[in-house]
Motif scaffolding. Structure first.
Motif, PDB file in Angstrom:
ATOM      1  N   GLY A  16       0.843  -1.185   0.000  1.00 65.50           N
ATOM      2  CA  GLY A  16       0.000   0.000   0.000  1.00 65.50           C
ATOM      3  C   GLY A  16       0.879   1.235   0.000  1.00 65.50           C
ATOM      4  O   GLY A  16       1.053   1.881   1.034  1.00 65.50           O
ATOM      5  N   ALA A  17       1.440   1.554  -1.169  1.00 64.04           N
ATOM      6  CA  ALA A  17       2.401   2.649  -1.257  1.00 64.04           C
ATOM      7  C   ALA A  17       1.743   4.022  -1.317  1.00 64.04           C
ATOM      8  O   ALA A  17       2.409   5.043  -1.170  1.00 64.04           O
ATOM      9  N   GLY A  18       0.428   4.055  -1.544  1.00 65.72           N
ATOM     10  CA  GLY A  18      -0.281   5.324  -1.617  1.00 65.72           C
ATOM     11  C   GLY A  18      -1.289   5.469  -0.499  1.00 65.72           C
ATOM     12  O   GLY A  18      -1.563   4.533   0.251  1.00 65.72           O
ATOM     13  N   THR A  19      -1.867   6.645  -0.387  1.00 64.67           N
ATOM     14  CA  THR A  19      -2.786   6.944   0.707  1.00 64.67           C
ATOM     15  C   THR A  19      -4.243   6.695   0.356  1.00 64.67           C
ATOM     16  O   THR A  19      -5.120   6.892   1.195  1.00 64.67           O
ATOM     17  N   ARG A  20      -4.537   6.258  -0.870  1.00 66.19           N
ATOM     18  CA  ARG A  20      -5.918   6.010  -1.290  1.00 66.19           C
ATOM     19  C   ARG A  20      -6.340   4.593  -0.925  1.00 66.19           C
ATOM     20  O   ARG A  20      -5.627   3.629  -1.199  1.00 66.19           O
ATOM     21  N   ALA A  21      -7.499   4.476  -0.286  1.00 66.65           N
ATOM     22  CA  ALA A  21      -8.042   3.152   0.006  1.00 66.65           C
ATOM     23  C   ALA A  21      -8.606   2.549  -1.278  1.00 66.65           C
ATOM     24  O   ALA A  21      -9.222   3.231  -2.102  1.00 66.65           O
ATOM     25  N   THR A  22      -8.365   1.241  -1.467  1.00 67.76           N
ATOM     26  CA  THR A  22      -8.906   0.522  -2.618  1.00 67.76           C
ATOM     27  C   THR A  22      -9.615  -0.728  -2.113  1.00 67.76           C
ATOM     28  O   THR A  22      -9.506  -1.088  -0.937  1.00 67.76           O
ATOM     29  N   LYS A  23     -10.311  -1.393  -3.009  1.00 66.81           N
ATOM     30  CA  LYS A  23     -10.994  -2.632  -2.640  1.00 66.81           C
ATOM     31  C   LYS A  23     -10.004  -3.671  -2.138  1.00 66.81           C
ATOM     32  O   LYS A  23     -10.259  -4.380  -1.157  1.00 66.81           O
ATOM     33  N   GLN A  24      -8.850  -3.752  -2.789  1.00 65.75           N
ATOM     34  CA  GLN A  24      -7.842  -4.720  -2.406  1.00 65.75           C
ATOM     35  C   GLN A  24      -7.091  -4.296  -1.142  1.00 65.75           C
ATOM     36  O   GLN A  24      -6.611  -5.138  -0.379  1.00 65.75           O
ATOM     37  N   ARG A  25      -6.974  -2.985  -0.908  1.00 61.58           N
ATOM     38  CA  ARG A  25      -6.237  -2.449   0.242  1.00 61.58           C
ATOM     39  C   ARG A  25      -7.077  -1.368   0.918  1.00 61.58           C
ATOM     40  O   ARG A  25      -6.826  -0.172   0.766  1.00 61.58           O
ATOM     41  N   PRO A  26      -8.104  -1.800   1.662  1.00 61.80           N
ATOM     42  CA  PRO A  26      -9.030  -0.832   2.259  1.00 61.80           C
ATOM     43  C   PRO A  26      -8.403   0.011   3.364  1.00 61.80           C
ATOM     44  O   PRO A  26      -8.937   1.075   3.675  1.00 61.80           O
ATOM     45  N   ASP A  27      -7.313  -0.458   3.959  1.00 60.72           N
ATOM     46  CA  ASP A  27      -6.611   0.297   5.000  1.00 60.72           C
ATOM     47  C   ASP A  27      -5.274   0.754   4.432  1.00 60.72           C
ATOM     48  O   ASP A  27      -4.301   0.007   4.433  1.00 60.72           O
ATOM     49  N   PRO A  28      -5.183   1.971   3.920  1.00 56.38           N
ATOM     50  CA  PRO A  28      -3.961   2.410   3.241  1.00 56.38           C
ATOM     51  C   PRO A  28      -2.769   2.592   4.166  1.00 56.38           C
ATOM     52  O   PRO A  28      -1.644   2.743   3.691  1.00 56.38           O
ATOM     53  N   GLY A  29      -2.972   2.582   5.484  1.00 56.26           N
ATOM     54  CA  GLY A  29      -1.862   2.737   6.419  1.00 56.26           C
ATOM     55  C   GLY A  29      -1.329   1.433   6.973  1.00 56.26           C
ATOM     56  O   GLY A  29      -0.399   1.427   7.781  1.00 56.26           O
ATOM     57  N   LEU A  30      -1.896   0.305   6.520  1.00 58.76           N
ATOM     58  CA  LEU A  30      -1.551  -0.996   7.090  1.00 58.76           C
ATOM     59  C   LEU A  30      -0.065  -1.325   6.950  1.00 58.76           C
ATOM     60  O   LEU A  30       0.586  -1.756   7.916  1.00 58.76           O
ATOM     61  N   ASP A  31       0.510  -1.117   5.770  1.00 58.57           N
ATOM     62  CA  ASP A  31       1.909  -1.490   5.549  1.00 58.57           C
ATOM     63  C   ASP A  31       2.878  -0.532   6.230  1.00 58.57           C
ATOM     64  O   ASP A  31       3.989  -0.930   6.571  1.00 58.57           O
ATOM     65  N   VAL A  32       2.464   0.706   6.414  1.00 56.81           N
ATOM     66  CA  VAL A  32       3.302   1.634   7.178  1.00 56.81           C
ATOM     67  C   VAL A  32       3.426   1.147   8.617  1.00 56.81           C
ATOM     68  O   VAL A  32       4.518   1.097   9.187  1.00 56.81           O
ATOM     69  N   ARG A  33       2.305   0.754   9.199  1.00 54.34           N
ATOM     70  CA  ARG A  33       2.336   0.269  10.590  1.00 54.34           C
ATOM     71  C   ARG A  33       3.108  -1.040  10.708  1.00 54.34           C
ATOM     72  O   ARG A  33       3.827  -1.267  11.681  1.00 54.34           O
ATOM     73  N   PHE A  34       2.955  -1.921   9.709  1.00 57.22           N
ATOM     74  CA  PHE A  34       3.716  -3.166   9.730  1.00 57.22           C
ATOM     75  C   PHE A  34       5.217  -2.878   9.681  1.00 57.22           C
ATOM     76  O   PHE A  34       6.010  -3.501  10.404  1.00 57.22           O
ATOM     77  N   THR A  35       5.626  -1.953   8.831  1.00 54.63           N
ATOM     78  CA  THR A  35       7.050  -1.624   8.729  1.00 54.63           C
ATOM     79  C   THR A  35       7.571  -1.048  10.036  1.00 54.63           C
ATOM     80  O   THR A  35       8.673  -1.393  10.499  1.00 54.63           O
ATOM     81  N   GLU A  36       6.798  -0.185  10.656  1.00 54.12           N
ATOM     82  CA  GLU A  36       7.188   0.348  11.970  1.00 54.12           C
ATOM     83  C   GLU A  36       7.346  -0.789  12.979  1.00 54.12           C
ATOM     84  O   GLU A  36       8.316  -0.814  13.754  1.00 54.12           O
ATOM     85  N   ALA A  37       6.391  -1.718  12.971  1.00 49.06           N
ATOM     86  CA  ALA A  37       6.438  -2.838  13.908  1.00 49.06           C
ATOM     87  C   ALA A  37       7.650  -3.723  13.645  1.00 49.06           C
ATOM     88  O   ALA A  37       8.317  -4.180  14.584  1.00 49.06           O
ATOM     89  N   LEU A  38       7.952  -3.967  12.379  1.00 49.16           N
ATOM     90  CA  LEU A  38       9.088  -4.807  12.026  1.00 49.16           C
ATOM     91  C   LEU A  38      10.400  -4.159  12.477  1.00 49.16           C
ATOM     92  O   LEU A  38      11.285  -4.832  13.019  1.00 49.16           O
ATOM     93  N   ILE A  39      10.523  -2.876  12.261  1.00 48.67           N
ATOM     94  CA  ILE A  39      11.738  -2.178  12.691  1.00 48.67           C
ATOM     95  C   ILE A  39      11.897  -2.267  14.206  1.00 48.67           C
ATOM     96  O   ILE A  39      12.977  -2.603  14.716  1.00 48.67           O
ATOM     97  N   LYS A  40      10.833  -1.984  14.924  1.00 47.20           N
ATOM     98  CA  LYS A  40      10.922  -2.043  16.382  1.00 47.20           C
ATOM     99  C   LYS A  40      11.258  -3.452  16.847  1.00 47.20           C
ATOM    100  O   LYS A  40      12.059  -3.647  17.771  1.00 47.20           O
ATOM    101  N   HIS A  41      10.667  -4.463  16.210  1.00 45.78           N
ATOM    102  CA  HIS A  41      10.940  -5.856  16.557  1.00 45.78           C
ATOM    103  C   HIS A  41      12.410  -6.202  16.342  1.00 45.78           C
ATOM    104  O   HIS A  41      13.053  -6.842  17.192  1.00 45.78           O
ATOM    105  N   LEU A  42      12.986  -5.771  15.208  1.00 45.38           N
ATOM    106  CA  LEU A  42      14.374  -6.106  14.906  1.00 45.38           C
ATOM    107  C   LEU A  42      15.350  -5.300  15.756  1.00 45.38           C
ATOM    108  O   LEU A  42      16.451  -5.768  16.047  1.00 45.38           O
ATOM    109  N   VAL A  43      14.963  -4.115  16.172  1.00 39.92           N
ATOM    110  CA  VAL A  43      15.779  -3.370  17.131  1.00 39.92           C
ATOM    111  C   VAL A  43      15.849  -4.137  18.447  1.00 39.92           C
ATOM    112  O   VAL A  43      16.910  -4.256  19.076  1.00 39.92           O
ATOM    113  N   ARG A  44      14.713  -4.699  18.842  1.00 40.98           N
ATOM    114  CA  ARG A  44      14.649  -5.407  20.132  1.00 40.98           C
ATOM    115  C   ARG A  44      15.306  -6.782  20.081  1.00 40.98           C
ATOM    116  O   ARG A  44      16.020  -7.164  21.009  1.00 40.98           O
ATOM    117  N   THR A  45      15.085  -7.526  18.991  1.00 39.58           N
ATOM    118  CA  THR A  45      15.527  -8.919  18.968  1.00 39.58           C
ATOM    119  C   THR A  45      16.850  -9.159  18.255  1.00 39.58           C
ATOM    120  O   THR A  45      17.518 -10.152  18.514  1.00 39.58           O
TER     121      THR A  45
END
Length: 360
Positions: A144-173
């Motif tokens: 979800g590289a853009g801010t527009r919601a689509t049928k396939q990607r109704p939450d346009p911020g989902l991948d941004v939050r996943f990336t934040e979570a992944l970074i924090k996880h790898l910092v910790r582990t």
């Protein structure tokens, strides 16, 4: 405006929203499975492995002794984020106790982590430099590289939050250094790296997009702060033109987002960083345009000659001659219709030099 040194070593401020999003879905949810080539099937997302062999069998009292082996160099991990199980491929450098730079690499649309790994060979070049490199897997082979919601990607911020979570996880582990986290990607993944750079400049120390532009129109992503960014683009890209795509044609599987031109993409990051007028020069096989971010050391100063931070405090556009929608320097043939692969530029080495500060 921060100094050029601040651009590379500023303290990271984890967004409050991230802390809230991670509180429940991420607690104790990192696991590993199906290690790739050279990996260990017992390796987990935290990097532990159980060794067997001489000295680890039944002891004198009839019990079983175990020993912890060195972390596997490659692990397929998974992470719970937003009530979803998300997967990633992680490559580790040689084991050290020092904090390690971390590179997040996003694959292109319709591809996966293994495809980008093979095409770019980022894991070889990055781990040789002592960097962790993580290849996350996109949902339905895309981002979800853009801010527009689509049928396939109704939450346009989902991948941004996943990336934040992944970074924090790898910092910790994995002992990733939160002050040296970088993003890169190809095509749709390059646009995802640019979105992270635009919306989370305090989370990253730099970003590079290969064949990816900033989304535009009703999906627009706008840079919000200074950050070293490089855009590498084929002059003859037949898939997503160098000049951008304000009105892309419809796609039956998933809408193609409109985009800025490669130059306007770089210029947007330059403007957000308070950069002055760009300087363009021809190099063998490509044209380079450089915007020096505000408060960066002059190019001929001692600081610029010796300091990694000053060297990286730029926004750059590299337009590669005789190149299509491809990864310059790759030995993997592109799909039909994607155009030629330039051998005049090693995109992998170039982007790592830029991110680590040795590139000009």
């Amino acid at each position: 405006m921060r100094s050029s040194r601040d651009l590379a070593s500023r303290a990271r401020r984890w967004p409050a929203a991230l802390a809230l999003a991670l509180l429940l879905p991420l607690a104790g949810c990192a696991t590993g499975a199906d290690s790739g080539p050279g990996g260990d099937p017992s390796a987990t997302g935290t990097g532990s492995a159980t060794a067997t062999g001489p000295g680890t069998g039944p002891g004198p009292g009839g019990g079983t002794a175990t020993a912890t082996a060195a972390p596997a160099p490659e692990v397929r991990g998974q992470l719970r984020a937003d009530d979803r199980t998300r997967r990633y491929l992680l490559h580790r450098p040689a084991a050290t106790d020092d904090p390690k730079p971390l590179l997040i690499a996003f694959h292109g649309r319709g591809a996966d982590a293994a495809e980008l790994r093979e095409k770019s060979r980022l894991e070889r070049a990055a781990t040789a430099r002592g960097m962790l490199v993580a290849f996350p897997e996109g949902l339905d082979h895309g981002w979800g590289a853009g801010t527009r919601a689509t049928k396939q990607r109704p939450d346009p911020g989902l991948d941004v939050r996943f990336t934040e979570a992944l970074i924090k996880h790898l910092v910790r582990t994995e002992h990733a250094d939160p002050e040296r986290v970088y993003a890169t990607g190809f095509s749709n993944g390059g646009s995802m790296a640019l979105r992270m750079a635009a919306e989370r400049p305090d989370l990253l120390a730099g970003a590079v997009s290969v064949s990816g532009q900033l989304p535009a129109g009703d999906a627009a992503v706008k840079p919000t702060g200074p950050l070293p960014v490089m855009v590498v683009y084929g002059a003859d890209d037949p898939v997503r033109p160098l000049a951008g795509w304000p009105s892309p044609p419809p796609d039956p599987e998933e809408p193609i987002l409109p985009s800025l031109s490669a130059r306007d993409t770089a210029a947007a990051f330059a403007a957000a960083g308070g950069a002055g007028k760009p300087v363009a020069r021809e190099e063998k096989g490509y044209d380079r345009t450089v915007w020096r971010l505000k408060d960066a050391a002059p190019e001929d100063s001692t600081a610029a000659a010796t300091g990694a931070a000053a060297g990286a405090a730029t926004v750059q556009l590299l337009v590669v001659h005789d190149a299509g929608h491809t990864w310059p320097g790759s030995t993997v043939p592109p799909p039909d219709g994607f155009g030629p692969v330039s051998k005049a530029l090693d995109a992998t080495g170039t982007l790592l030099d830029f991110l680590t500060g040795s590139g000009r």
